[in-house]
Design a protein around this motif. Structure first.
Motif, PDB file in Angstrom:
ATOM      1  N   TYR A 204     -39.822  51.797  -4.667  1.00 15.18           N
ATOM      2  CA  TYR A 204     -40.906  51.524  -5.610  1.00 15.18           C
ATOM      3  C   TYR A 204     -40.336  50.777  -6.808  1.00 15.18           C
ATOM      4  CZ  TYR A 204     -44.643  52.205  -8.978  1.00 15.18           C
ATOM      5  OH  TYR A 204     -45.637  51.989  -9.908  1.00 15.18           O
TER       6      TYR A 204
ATOM      7  N   TYR B  12     -41.759  38.989   0.884  1.00 15.37           N
ATOM      8  CA  TYR B  12     -42.749  39.781   0.152  1.00 15.37           C
ATOM      9  C   TYR B  12     -42.345  39.849  -1.307  1.00 15.37           C
ATOM     10  CZ  TYR B  12     -43.833  41.348   4.886  1.00 15.37           C
ATOM     11  OH  TYR B  12     -44.158  41.398   6.221  1.00 15.37           O
TER      12      TYR B  12
ATOM     13  N   ILE C 156     -41.858  41.239  -4.978  1.00 20.88           N
ATOM     14  CA  ILE C 156     -41.676  42.559  -5.587  1.00 20.88           C
ATOM     15  C   ILE C 156     -41.920  42.403  -7.077  1.00 20.88           C
ATOM     16  CG2 ILE C 156     -40.063  44.432  -6.074  1.00 20.88           C
ATOM     17  CD1 ILE C 156     -38.498  43.541  -3.586  1.00 20.88           C
TER      18      ILE C 156
ATOM     19  N   THR D  23     -45.085  47.632  -7.018  1.00 16.86           N
ATOM     20  CA  THR D  23     -44.947  47.351  -5.588  1.00 16.86           C
ATOM     21  C   THR D  23     -44.044  48.392  -4.940  1.00 16.86           C
ATOM     22  OG1 THR D  23     -45.122  44.965  -5.981  1.00 16.86           O
ATOM     23  CG2 THR D  23     -44.146  45.647  -3.884  1.00 16.86           C
TER      24      THR D  23
ATOM     25  N   TYR E 287     -42.117  48.995  -1.125  1.00 15.88           N
ATOM     26  CA  TYR E 287     -41.874  48.543   0.243  1.00 15.88           C
ATOM     27  C   TYR E 287     -41.168  49.665   0.985  1.00 15.88           C
ATOM     28  CZ  TYR E 287     -37.110  46.978  -1.079  1.00 15.88           C
ATOM     29  OH  TYR E 287     -35.811  46.901  -1.527  1.00 15.88           O
TER      30      TYR E 287
END
Length: 135
Positions: A62, A79, A81, A85, A87
């Protein structure tokens, strides 16, 4: 009950600095705590760009602050960040992590880390590394 303070942990053996200079991680909760996962606050230094591949661990990350990107190497998808966010490496994902700014991340590992782990050349962690001993 376990209670720890990040400032105190940063001044202890729980703070691990990567030998490659990409990150530092303060391991607040570890395998010896018996919770079944570990919890870390990790700083990824600005301009870090490195390969990670946790073959024996699952991780959730996080973003608290900073900006960067994570790229899955199986398909080349990147992606962004940013703060807020998360992942989740739920398939032992082989990936690249890039920090455009210094990023502070909250990380959870399963199985839990012992405490002294640093990345192998292939981007993985050992399953049974040396444990942190509180002073």
């Amino acid at each position: 009950m376990i209670v720890r303070n990040l400032k105190d942990a940063n001044a202890s053996a729980r703070r691990i600095v990567s030998p490659d200079g990409n990150w530092e991680s303060t391991r607040l909760l570890l395998k010896d705590d018996g919770m079944g996962f570990s919890f870390h606050i990790t700083t990824i230094y600005k301009d870090a760009d490195f390969h990670l591949h946790y073959k024996k661990h699952l991780e959730s990350v996080y973003c608290i602050s900073g900006r960067g990107e994570v790229e899955t190497l199986s398909d080349g998808v990147k992606y962004p960040i940013e703060p807020g966010t998360i992942y989740i490496l739920d398939k032992n994902d082989d990936h690249m992590l890039r920090a455009f700014e210094e990023m502070q991340m909250a990380c959870v590992f399963n199985p839990p880390l012992n405490g002294k782990e640093v990345h192998h050349e292939d981007g993985s962690y050992s399953l049974e590394a040396e444990a942190v001993v509180d002073e």
